[in-house]
Design an enzyme around this catalytic site. Sequence first.
Site, PDB file in Angstrom:
ATOM      1  N   ARG A  20       9.152  -2.236   6.211  1.00 19.02           N
ATOM      2  CA  ARG A  20       8.383  -2.413   7.452  1.00 19.02           C
ATOM      3  C   ARG A  20       8.502  -1.111   8.225  1.00 19.02           C
ATOM      4  NH1 ARG A  20       4.284  -4.429  10.290  1.00 19.02           N
ATOM      5  NH2 ARG A  20       4.873  -5.525  12.197  1.00 19.02           N
ATOM      6  N   GLY A  21       7.416  -0.376   8.316  1.00 17.15           N
ATOM      7  CA  GLY A  21       7.432   0.951   8.892  1.00 17.15           C
ATOM      8  C   GLY A  21       7.992   1.029  10.292  1.00 17.15           C
ATOM      9  N   GLU A  22       7.586   0.128  11.149  1.00  9.45           N
ATOM     10  CA  GLU A  22       8.033   0.219  12.542  1.00  9.45           C
ATOM     11  C   GLU A  22       9.540   0.039  12.677  1.00  9.45           C
ATOM     12  OE1 GLU A  22       7.438  -4.192  14.461  1.00  9.45           O
ATOM     13  OE2 GLU A  22       5.634  -2.981  14.190  1.00  9.45           O
ATOM     14  N   ASP A  23      10.171  -0.624  11.714  1.00 17.82           N
ATOM     15  CA  ASP A  23      11.621  -0.848  11.764  1.00 17.82           C
ATOM     16  C   ASP A  23      12.417   0.312  11.183  1.00 17.82           C
ATOM     17  OD1 ASP A  23      11.141  -3.392  12.747  1.00 17.82           O
ATOM     18  OD2 ASP A  23      11.746  -4.436  10.931  1.00 17.82           O
ATOM     19  N   THR A  24      11.901   0.932  10.123  1.00 17.90           N
ATOM     20  CA  THR A  24      12.767   1.810   9.335  1.00 17.90           C
ATOM     21  C   THR A  24      12.172   3.152   8.925  1.00 17.90           C
ATOM     22  OG1 THR A  24      12.020   0.760   7.294  1.00 17.90           O
ATOM     23  CG2 THR A  24      14.001  -0.166   8.332  1.00 17.90           C
ATOM     24  N   ARG A  25      10.884   3.384   9.109  1.00 19.29           N
ATOM     25  CA  ARG A  25      10.246   4.599   8.573  1.00 19.29           C
ATOM     26  C   ARG A  25      10.918   5.878   9.073  1.00 19.29           C
ATOM     27  NH1 ARG A  25       5.516   5.638   6.150  1.00 19.29           N
ATOM     28  NH2 ARG A  25       4.587   3.677   6.771  1.00 19.29           N
ATOM     29  N   GLY A  53      -5.135  -2.736   6.840  1.00 14.14           N
ATOM     30  CA  GLY A  53      -5.929  -3.928   7.075  1.00 14.14           C
ATOM     31  C   GLY A  53      -5.032  -5.132   6.996  1.00 14.14           C
ATOM     32  N   GLU A  87       3.020  -7.317  -0.311  1.00 15.71           N
ATOM     33  CA  GLU A  87       3.699  -6.355  -1.178  1.00 15.71           C
ATOM     34  C   GLU A  87       4.853  -7.018  -1.913  1.00 15.71           C
ATOM     35  OE1 GLU A  87       3.474  -1.982   0.861  1.00 15.71           O
ATOM     36  OE2 GLU A  87       5.462  -2.777   0.462  1.00 15.71           O
TER      37      GLU A  87
END
Length: 163
Positions: A20-25, A53, A87
Site C-alpha cells: 500500500r503506497g501511502e503506508d510504505t512507499r 483505477g 493484487e
Amino acid sequence: MASTWSPRRRWKYDVFLSFRGEDTRETFICHLYHALTAKGIITFIDDESLERGSTIGPSLFTAIQDSSIALVVLSKNFASSSWCLDELSKIIQCKVERRQIVIPIFYKVSPSDVRYQNGSFQLRTVEVREHEEVYGDKDQLKVWSDALRRVSHLSGYDSRKYG
C-alpha cells in the site's frame, strides 16, 4: 570445446513487491527495493505513471505472473484498497497455479488481525462497499477474504519483532 549453454530464464522478475503506497512507499518499500536491486535481484515495483483505477491493470497482472517471488507487505491501510486486494488475490492464484513463492511481511500489523480480519483488515469498509456497489460484484468480498486468510497462514516476517 566448452559449452556456453545457460538455462532460459523462466521468470521476467525475481521479485514482485505488493504494498500500500501511502503506508510504505517512501519508507520501508524504498529501502527494500534499493537493497534488492543493489544485490542484482530483478524487482518489479509499481510505478506512479501506471494508470490508476478501481481495478488492477493488466500490466500488473502480467508482472505478478512473471515473478518468481511475491513479497506482500501488509500494512495498516492495505485492506482499504481494492487495488491491493486484487493484487493479493492474483498473487495467491499464482502461488497455487504457478508455484510462485509468496512471502508476507506484516509491517506494523498483527498477523492475527490479517488472519481473522480484525481492525483495519475488516473488509466491510466504505471502500469495499463502494467497490461492490460500483461493480456489482458481491463474490469479490469472499475472494479478498480468502486471499487475506491464506497469506496470513504463510511463513513470513513480523516487523514488530525487528528494530
